[in-house]
Design a protein around this motif. Structure first.
Motif, PDB file in Angstrom:
ATOM      1  N   SER A 139       0.849  -1.191   0.000  1.00 57.29           N
ATOM      2  CA  SER A 139       0.000   0.000   0.000  1.00 57.29           C
ATOM      3  C   SER A 139       0.885   1.242   0.000  1.00 57.29           C
ATOM      4  O   SER A 139       1.782   1.379   0.818  1.00 57.29           O
ATOM      5  N   GLY A 140       0.613   2.131  -0.957  1.00 58.01           N
ATOM      6  CA  GLY A 140       1.392   3.368  -1.046  1.00 58.01           C
ATOM      7  C   GLY A 140       2.877   3.097  -1.233  1.00 58.01           C
ATOM      8  O   GLY A 140       3.294   1.991  -1.538  1.00 58.01           O
ATOM      9  N   GLY A 141       3.665   4.108  -1.055  1.00 57.30           N
ATOM     10  CA  GLY A 141       5.111   3.957  -1.129  1.00 57.30           C
ATOM     11  C   GLY A 141       5.615   3.480  -2.470  1.00 57.30           C
ATOM     12  O   GLY A 141       4.893   2.896  -3.254  1.00 57.30           O
ATOM     13  N   ARG A 142       6.839   3.729  -2.709  1.00 53.67           N
ATOM     14  CA  ARG A 142       7.459   3.340  -3.963  1.00 53.67           C
ATOM     15  C   ARG A 142       8.185   2.007  -3.804  1.00 53.67           C
ATOM     16  O   ARG A 142       8.733   1.698  -2.761  1.00 53.67           O
ATOM     17  N   VAL A 143       8.179   1.252  -4.866  1.00 57.39           N
ATOM     18  CA  VAL A 143       8.905  -0.018  -4.915  1.00 57.39           C
ATOM     19  C   VAL A 143      10.383   0.322  -5.063  1.00 57.39           C
ATOM     20  O   VAL A 143      10.753   1.182  -5.865  1.00 57.39           O
ATOM     21  N   THR A 144      11.211  -0.360  -4.297  1.00 60.37           N
ATOM     22  CA  THR A 144      12.648  -0.107  -4.378  1.00 60.37           C
ATOM     23  C   THR A 144      13.389  -1.336  -4.912  1.00 60.37           C
ATOM     24  O   THR A 144      12.900  -2.467  -4.802  1.00 60.37           O
TER      25      THR A 144
ATOM     26  N   GLN B 164      17.595  -0.636 -15.969  1.00 56.92           N
ATOM     27  CA  GLN B 164      18.278   0.573 -15.512  1.00 56.92           C
ATOM     28  C   GLN B 164      17.807   0.982 -14.116  1.00 56.92           C
ATOM     29  O   GLN B 164      18.598   1.404 -13.284  1.00 56.92           O
ATOM     30  N   ASP B 165      16.489   0.876 -13.911  1.00 57.83           N
ATOM     31  CA  ASP B 165      15.892   1.275 -12.641  1.00 57.83           C
ATOM     32  C   ASP B 165      14.486   0.674 -12.555  1.00 57.83           C
ATOM     33  O   ASP B 165      14.057  -0.033 -13.468  1.00 57.83           O
ATOM     34  N   ILE B 166      13.783   0.961 -11.482  1.00 58.26           N
ATOM     35  CA  ILE B 166      12.432   0.428 -11.290  1.00 58.26           C
ATOM     36  C   ILE B 166      11.501   0.905 -12.408  1.00 58.26           C
ATOM     37  O   ILE B 166      10.661   0.140 -12.898  1.00 58.26           O
TER      38      ILE B 166
ATOM     39  N   GLU C 165       3.215   5.046  -9.902  1.00 51.89           N
ATOM     40  CA  GLU C 165       4.660   4.871  -9.706  1.00 51.89           C
ATOM     41  C   GLU C 165       5.469   5.526 -10.817  1.00 51.89           C
ATOM     42  O   GLU C 165       6.435   6.227 -10.563  1.00 51.89           O
ATOM     43  N   LEU C 166       5.087   5.250 -12.051  1.00 48.42           N
ATOM     44  CA  LEU C 166       5.862   5.655 -13.220  1.00 48.42           C
ATOM     45  C   LEU C 166       5.515   7.061 -13.692  1.00 48.42           C
ATOM     46  O   LEU C 166       6.352   7.784 -14.217  1.00 48.42           O
ATOM     47  N   GLY C 167       4.268   7.430 -13.502  1.00 45.93           N
ATOM     48  CA  GLY C 167       3.780   8.708 -14.011  1.00 45.93           C
ATOM     49  C   GLY C 167       2.887   8.463 -15.216  1.00 45.93           C
ATOM     50  O   GLY C 167       3.200   7.639 -16.074  1.00 45.93           O
TER      51      GLY C 167
ATOM     52  N   GLN D 223       4.356   8.685 -18.965  1.00 43.10           N
ATOM     53  CA  GLN D 223       5.128   7.570 -19.512  1.00 43.10           C
ATOM     54  C   GLN D 223       4.226   6.405 -19.910  1.00 43.10           C
ATOM     55  O   GLN D 223       4.455   5.762 -20.937  1.00 43.10           O
ATOM     56  N   VAL D 224       3.198   6.133 -19.121  1.00 45.59           N
ATOM     57  CA  VAL D 224       2.253   5.063 -19.467  1.00 45.59           C
ATOM     58  C   VAL D 224       1.504   5.435 -20.738  1.00 45.59           C
ATOM     59  O   VAL D 224       1.370   4.625 -21.656  1.00 45.59           O
ATOM     60  N   TRP D 225       1.036   6.685 -20.825  1.00 45.52           N
ATOM     61  CA  TRP D 225       0.275   7.113 -21.995  1.00 45.52           C
ATOM     62  C   TRP D 225       1.144   7.082 -23.253  1.00 45.52           C
ATOM     63  O   TRP D 225       0.662   6.748 -24.337  1.00 45.52           O
ATOM     64  N   ALA D 226       2.424   7.429 -23.107  1.00 42.64           N
ATOM     65  CA  ALA D 226       3.323   7.402 -24.270  1.00 42.64           C
ATOM     66  C   ALA D 226       3.459   5.982 -24.811  1.00 42.64           C
ATOM     67  O   ALA D 226       3.466   5.768 -26.033  1.00 42.64           O
ATOM     68  N   LEU D 227       3.544   5.000 -23.921  1.00 37.91           N
ATOM     69  CA  LEU D 227       3.630   3.603 -24.368  1.00 37.91           C
ATOM     70  C   LEU D 227       2.336   3.170 -25.061  1.00 37.91           C
ATOM     71  O   LEU D 227       2.371   2.512 -26.106  1.00 37.91           O
ATOM     72  N   LEU D 228       1.205   3.531 -24.493  1.00 37.78           N
ATOM     73  CA  LEU D 228      -0.088   3.160 -25.092  1.00 37.78           C
ATOM     74  C   LEU D 228      -0.306   3.859 -26.432  1.00 37.78           C
ATOM     75  O   LEU D 228      -0.863   3.270 -27.363  1.00 37.78           O
TER      76      LEU D 228
END
Length: 173
Positions: free
Chosen positions: A21-26, A46-48, A96-98, A101-106
């Motif tokens: 719940s919440g928080g960023r995955v590390t 490269q990163d998460i 998490e990603l924003g 970035q998700v919309w650009a992929l779609l």
């Protein structure tokens, strides 16, 4: 082993997104759960955010890929059903990603379909057509974004009625 490692990392990130719940995955969380060292992570990603883009691509973009044999209605229904199934995951990844970035992929999957839908007319200015394809593609993307971000479930049949109306106005089948 290499591909299994990459897949295991992605699966673990997805699991953390769905259970945490919440928080960023590390990276540390992921590697502790996979019982691998950090070098393994950075060998593949490269990163998460890179992992998140991979998940969106694998779970949504690849299944939405352009198929010239498929009718627009079939593609829309398939896409809406996929969004209904992956909506929760996409919402979490967007946080998490924003969204951008998700919309650009779609968008990369939506645009070829819209391009295919719009008929090329004799004497049509190609620059204007490209502008129209971009504008309609962005409209479809915003509709998809609304379906993902809304609180309620995706109603495939109701959404298909809307797309059918758009198809009839654009005179595509």
């Amino acid at each position: 082993m290499c591909c299994n490692t990459k897949q295991k990392i992605a699966d673990t990130v997805e699991e953390l997104l769905c259970t945490q719940s919440g928080g960023r995955v590390t990276v540390q969380q992921v590697m502790e759960l996979t019982r691998m060292n950090r070098q393994s992570f950075y060998y593949h990603y490269q990163d998460i955010n890179d992992v998140l883009r991979t998940i969106v691509t694998r779970k949504v973009c690849v299944p939405l890929r352009f198929d010239p044999e498929e009718t627009p209605e079939t593609w829309c229904r398939r896409g809406l059903t996929l969004l209904k199934e992956q909506r929760s995951l996409l919402r979490r990844i967007s946080r998490e990603l924003g969204d951008d970035q998700v919309w650009a992929l779609l968008f990369l999957e939506i645009r070829p379909q819209v391009d295919r839908l719009l008929p090329v007319r004799d004497g049509q200015d190609p620059v204007q057509r490209e502008m129209a394809v971009d504008a309609i593609s962005r409209s479809v993307l915003f509709s998809v974004a609304g379906l993902i971000l809304r609180g309620e479930s995706v109603n495939v049949d109701a959404s298909m009625e809307t797309f059918r109306a758009v198809f009839s106005v654009l005179d595509v089948a």
